[in-house]
Design an enzyme around this catalytic site. Structure first.
Site, mmCIF file in Angstrom:
data_model
loop_
_atom_site.group_PDB
_atom_site.id
_atom_site.type_symbol
_atom_site.label_atom_id
_atom_site.label_comp_id
_atom_site.label_asym_id
_atom_site.label_seq_id
_atom_site.Cartn_x
_atom_site.Cartn_y
_atom_site.Cartn_z
ATOM 1 N N MET A 15 -4.897 -1.081 9.645
ATOM 2 C CA MET A 15 -4.842 0.363 9.829
ATOM 3 C C MET A 15 -3.735 0.605 10.859
ATOM 4 O O MET A 15 -3.739 0.011 11.933
ATOM 5 C CB MET A 15 -6.191 0.902 10.329
ATOM 6 N N ASP A 238 8.836 -3.802 3.447
ATOM 7 C CA ASP A 238 7.793 -4.097 2.454
ATOM 8 C C ASP A 238 8.176 -3.532 1.083
ATOM 9 O O ASP A 238 7.966 -4.175 0.051
ATOM 10 C CB ASP A 238 6.456 -3.495 2.903
HETATM 11 O O1 RIB Z 1 5.851 -3.704 7.687
HETATM 12 C C1 RIB Z 1 5.160 -2.613 8.229
HETATM 13 C C2 RIB Z 1 3.765 -3.021 8.567
HETATM 14 O O2 RIB Z 1 3.812 -3.968 9.597
HETATM 15 C C3 RIB Z 1 2.897 -1.907 9.092
HETATM 16 O O3 RIB Z 1 2.239 -1.201 8.083
HETATM 17 C C4 RIB Z 1 1.973 -2.626 10.060
HETATM 18 O O4 RIB Z 1 0.642 -2.661 9.662
HETATM 19 C C5 RIB Z 1 2.547 -4.026 10.214
HETATM 20 O O5 RIB Z 1 1.828 -4.935 9.492
#
Ligand code: RIB
Length: 296
Positions: A15, A238
């Site tokens: 979170m 991501d």
């Molecule tokens: O890469 C971004 C993510 O890094 C965030 O959502 C946070 O939770 C960390 O894991």
């Protein structure tokens, strides 16, 4: 999209507790911020959501706590069409990330919590899921022994896998050798490799270094980023990794997949929070055409 690739993401669910302010407080200083939000995040969950939006058939293997954050994190994934049957529940709190956003850029402290209960023993029970994947995507917010186990399973079963080495740490040589692709950002690359230029040659067609607004480099050269106004860069990496995975698993070549992934990341940074701005395949191809590209 050429097909609906079967992707397995193995990684964290957090979170995100996000404070936005005009500046970063110095040590010992208290400042008033502009806003506070809780967003679903974690590199594993973010990559799973991004890949699902881009049209992949996605399973996430991960671990949350038996708490309200855990319930919410799993629920959000279900709504996004991610398969959640391989997410375990540990007797500890769910992972959280404390995020500070200033001028669209973020600094993050992760408290792993349940993510560190994603053990090799748990992963062993998921071997069949890994073996049935067309592509596996993994990051480093889970125990390194688990990453090593996944790496070995992928190699045994001949399943390609992308290692997104974030947050960076020194890695056993076997993990680097077994990965099909490794995608550090610039600072992660400098932790992993003494000489990044040499590493780009040594790991040709495997090492892709992301450089934010400067694009990405691999042994074939630089692939420019798309112009974009950043509201919040959390989750841009991501989105890049998920898009790269989807495109490569759909039969794309590395350069074309990087270009597609750059476009997806440029769209994602236009919204607050990691997952809200993640684009669909249609969004990405429309954006690429608007920028003079001709995506497949
Ligand atoms: O890469 C971004 C993510 O890094 C965030 O959502 C946070 O939770 C960390 O894991």
């Amino acid at each position: 999209m050429l097909n609906k690739p079967k992707l397995t993401v193995i990684g964290s669910l957090n979170m995100d507790l996000t404070a936005t302010s005009a500046k970063r407080p110095a040590a010992g200083e208290t400042i008033l911020g502009e806003r506070f939000d809780t967003f679903p995040g974690g590199k594993g969950a973010n990559q799973a959501v991004a890949a699902a939006r881009l049209g992949a058939d996605v399973s996430l293997i991960g671990m949350v706590g038996k708490d309200a954050f855990g319930d919410e994190l799993v629920q959000v994934l279900k709504q996004e069409g991610v398969r959640t049957d391989h997410i375990g529940r540990a007797d500890t709190s769910s992972g959280v990330a404390v995020i500070q956003v200033v001028d669209g850029d973020n600094s993050i402290t992760v408290i792993p919590g349940a993510n560190f209960q994603l053990t090799p023993a748990f992963i062993k029970k998921k071997k069949d899921v890994i073996e049935a994947s067309e592509m596996v995507l993994i990051q480093l917010e889970i125990p390194i022994e688990t990453v090593a186990a996944v790496s070995a399973y992928c190699q045994e079963a001949n399943v390609p896998y992308i290692l997104n080495p974030a947050p960076a740490q020194a890695l056993p040589a076997a993990i680097i050798q077994q990965a099909s692709y490794i995608t550090p950002n610039e600072s992660e690359a400098s932790i992993l490799f003494e000489d990044t230029n040499k590493a780009l040659q040594e790991f040709a067609d495997k090492l892709v270094i992301t450089k934010g607004e400067k694009g990405v480099v691999y042994n074939g050269g630089t692939i420019a980023a798309y112009p974009a106004e950043a509201v919040d860069t959390t989750g841009a990496g991501d989105t890049f990794n998920a898009a790269l995975a989807v495109r490569l698993a759909s039969g794309g070549k590395l350069a074309e997949a990087c270009c597609y992934a750059n476009a997806a990341a440029a769209l994602q940074i236009g919204s607050s929070g990691a997952q809200a701005g993640m684009p669909t395949h249609q969004d990405v191809t429309t954006f690429m055409r608007q920028n003079g590209e001709n995506p497949l």
